[in-house]
Design an enzyme around this catalytic site. Sequence first.
Site, short mmCIF file in Angstrom:
data_model
loop_
_atom_site.label_atom_id
_atom_site.label_comp_id
_atom_site.label_asym_id
_atom_site.label_seq_id
_atom_site.Cartn_x
_atom_site.Cartn_y
_atom_site.Cartn_z
N LYS A 53 -7.28 -2.92 5.43
CA LYS A 53 -5.95 -2.23 4.60
C LYS A 53 -4.59 -2.94 4.12
O LYS A 53 -4.83 -4.70 4.18
CB LYS A 53 -5.24 -1.86 5.61
CG LYS A 53 -6.20 -0.79 6.10
CD LYS A 53 -5.74 0.86 6.71
CE LYS A 53 -6.87 1.64 7.25
NZ LYS A 53 -6.31 2.49 8.53
N GLU A 96 4.73 1.95 5.33
CA GLU A 96 2.88 1.12 4.95
C GLU A 96 2.14 1.60 6.78
O GLU A 96 2.91 1.85 7.54
CB GLU A 96 3.36 -0.13 5.67
CG GLU A 96 3.09 -1.43 4.15
CD GLU A 96 2.24 -1.42 3.62
OE1 GLU A 96 1.15 -0.89 4.41
OE2 GLU A 96 2.42 -1.77 2.20
N ASP A 97 1.20 1.22 5.97
CA ASP A 97 -0.28 1.62 7.10
C ASP A 97 -1.15 0.62 7.31
O ASP A 97 -2.16 0.67 7.48
CB ASP A 97 -0.74 2.71 6.28
CG ASP A 97 -1.99 2.39 5.38
OD1 ASP A 97 -1.07 1.65 4.87
OD2 ASP A 97 -3.03 3.20 5.47
N SER A 101 2.56 -1.04 -4.69
CA SER A 101 0.30 -0.65 -3.62
C SER A 101 0.32 -1.53 -4.05
O SER A 101 0.26 -2.67 -5.38
CB SER A 101 -0.21 0.87 -4.21
OG SER A 101 -1.26 0.93 -4.25
N ALA A 102 -0.90 -2.10 -3.41
CA ALA A 102 -1.87 -3.55 -4.14
C ALA A 102 -3.10 -2.60 -5.11
O ALA A 102 -3.97 -4.07 -5.21
CB ALA A 102 -2.82 -4.12 -2.65
N THR A 113 -6.36 8.10 0.83
CA THR A 113 -7.27 7.30 -0.40
C THR A 113 -7.98 6.36 0.91
O THR A 113 -9.02 5.72 0.50
CB THR A 113 -6.52 7.18 -0.87
OG1 THR A 113 -5.69 6.20 -0.93
CG2 THR A 113 -7.14 8.24 -1.91
N ASP A 144 3.69 2.11 -0.06
CA ASP A 144 2.32 1.92 0.05
C ASP A 144 2.52 2.93 -0.64
O ASP A 144 2.19 4.54 -0.42
CB ASP A 144 1.71 0.72 1.52
CG ASP A 144 0.81 0.77 0.98
OD1 ASP A 144 -0.01 0.18 0.15
OD2 ASP A 144 -0.02 1.29 1.71
#
Length: 210
Positions: free
Chosen positions: A46, A170-171, A115-116, A18, A10
């Site tokens: 998130k 991932e966070d 990433s989204a 960011t 991610d």
Amino acid sequence: MHEIIGALFDLDGVLVDTAKYHYLAWKRLAHELGFDFSESDNERLKGVSRMRSLEILLEVGNRTMNLVEMEAAAAKKNEWYVEYLHTLDDAALLPGTKAYLEYLREQKLSIALGSASKNAPLILEKLNISGFFDAVIDGNSVSKAKPDPEVFLKGAAALSLAPKQCMVFEDSLAGIEAAKAGGMTAIAVGTPELLPGADRYIRSLEDMLP
Ligand code: BG6
Ligand code: MG
């Protein structure tokens, strides 16, 4: 037992700091709409797409908007966010990011971004880390947002790997769920309280260094 030979990352909150800029821009929009938006509300944003984030924000503020208004509000938030992005430099890389990417390269692991964000290409370029990635899957190339596993399944496929051969960093809760739904090993950057269901917990990529 499959050996792990691929790493899917991610972006926001894992490689680069960011997540705080996303939060500042959403908070600014909330204030403009006349309500507050806390850091704990922000956890729900998130990993999820820009439009889904706006839906959650409106839910928190108990507001409704039609589609045209929503598109305008999301565009405004993105303009503010991109303004912050233009100030990004190496200092925005999270601890261990460069060293761990270099280490994985030396170890000959394949690396993809999952990433989204539609701003991922801009961020990678600003931080000069595009060269580490064998594949970049981002918000411009997926149709189903996390927790759907699409972004990571596409990442594994782009590396010609089976999901079981990949670990995901991932966070976000949506991202951990996406990784597990995709059949990958999920490594959470965060705590079990915020991110239940991961296979391992780290504070930052620095913890992954030998
Ligand atoms: C994710 C962030 O990486 O990208 C989310 O965690 C964000 O908070 C999403 O909404 C979409 O980002 P962007 O840059 O396309 O608005
Ligand atoms: Mg993230």
